[in-house]
Design an enzyme around this catalytic site. Structure first.
Site, PDB file in Angstrom:
ATOM      1  N   ASP A  46     -37.593  -4.179  92.510  1.00 44.64           N
ATOM      2  CA  ASP A  46     -38.608  -5.197  92.816  1.00 44.64           C
ATOM      3  C   ASP A  46     -39.834  -5.074  91.922  1.00 44.64           C
ATOM      4  O   ASP A  46     -40.485  -6.060  91.609  1.00 44.64           O
ATOM      5  CB  ASP A  46     -39.007  -5.156  94.298  1.00 44.64           C
ATOM      6  CG  ASP A  46     -39.662  -3.856  94.709  1.00 44.64           C
ATOM      7  OD1 ASP A  46     -39.172  -2.791  94.303  1.00 44.64           O
ATOM      8  OD2 ASP A  46     -40.659  -3.914  95.450  1.00 44.64           O
ATOM      9  N   GLN A  47     -40.130  -3.861  91.455  1.00 46.35           N
ATOM     10  CA  GLN A  47     -41.292  -3.659  90.601  1.00 46.35           C
ATOM     11  C   GLN A  47     -41.093  -4.217  89.196  1.00 46.35           C
ATOM     12  O   GLN A  47     -42.060  -4.534  88.507  1.00 46.35           O
ATOM     13  CB  GLN A  47     -41.619  -2.170  90.528  1.00 46.35           C
ATOM     14  CG  GLN A  47     -42.005  -1.603  91.887  1.00 46.35           C
ATOM     15  CD  GLN A  47     -42.185  -0.114  91.829  1.00 46.35           C
ATOM     16  OE1 GLN A  47     -42.867   0.390  90.944  1.00 46.35           O
ATOM     17  NE2 GLN A  47     -41.574   0.596  92.757  1.00 46.35           N
ATOM     18  N   HIS A  69     -37.323  -6.970  99.307  1.00 45.17           N
ATOM     19  CA  HIS A  69     -38.531  -6.880  98.460  1.00 45.17           C
ATOM     20  C   HIS A  69     -38.276  -7.531  97.110  1.00 45.17           C
ATOM     21  O   HIS A  69     -39.148  -8.228  96.572  1.00 45.17           O
ATOM     22  CB  HIS A  69     -38.925  -5.423  98.239  1.00 45.17           C
ATOM     23  CG  HIS A  69     -39.692  -4.839  99.373  1.00 45.17           C
ATOM     24  ND1 HIS A  69     -40.397  -3.676  99.247  1.00 45.17           N
ATOM     25  CD2 HIS A  69     -39.870  -5.242 100.650  1.00 45.17           C
ATOM     26  CE1 HIS A  69     -40.978  -3.381 100.401  1.00 45.17           C
ATOM     27  NE2 HIS A  69     -40.663  -4.312 101.257  1.00 45.17           N
TER      28      HIS A  69
END
Length: 118
Positions: A46-47, A69
């Site tokens: 997700d980052q 996420h």
């Protein structure tokens, strides 16, 4: 890894849990990540979405099972930047692709025109 994958396993220790059990739990998580076949684990996928959305050209990342996420990050990044993501679900993993050749510039031009027309 030799394919430049970033995988990990983690587990929180607790005063009533032996370090051995904490280590075993972290190892199990790592094994799950390896079996899913992604190049990033669920904590990193997700980052990476925001960097993909801001990059020029095509970005592709092979993930394990997509987390909520990650799906949320893709939706928010699409709203904020106008890029679109395509997800190809593989057997135990997924592949997220984002093509940002001219889409973002077209989106910004449309927003500028909307602002001028107001």
């Amino acid at each position: 890894t030799s394919n430049h994958c970033i995988l990990s396993g983690s587990s929180l220790g607790h005063v009533r849990t032996s370090p051995k059990v904490t280590g075993v739990n972290a190892a199990k998580e790592l094994i799950t990540n390896i079996k899913e076949g992604g190049c990033v684990d669920e904590w990193l996928q997700d980052q990476l979405i925001i960097y993909m959305a801001l990059a020029d050209g095509v970005s592709v990342v092979k993930t394990g099972c997509l987390t909520l996420h990650t799906r949320t990050a893709m939706e928010i990044a699409s709203i904020m930047t106008g890029v679109t993501f395509q997800v190809d679900q593989l057997e135990k993993s997924g592949e997220v692709e984002m093509n940002n050749n001219d889409d973002k510039n077209d989106h910004e031009e449309k927003d500028t025109k909307k602002q001028k027309n107001k």
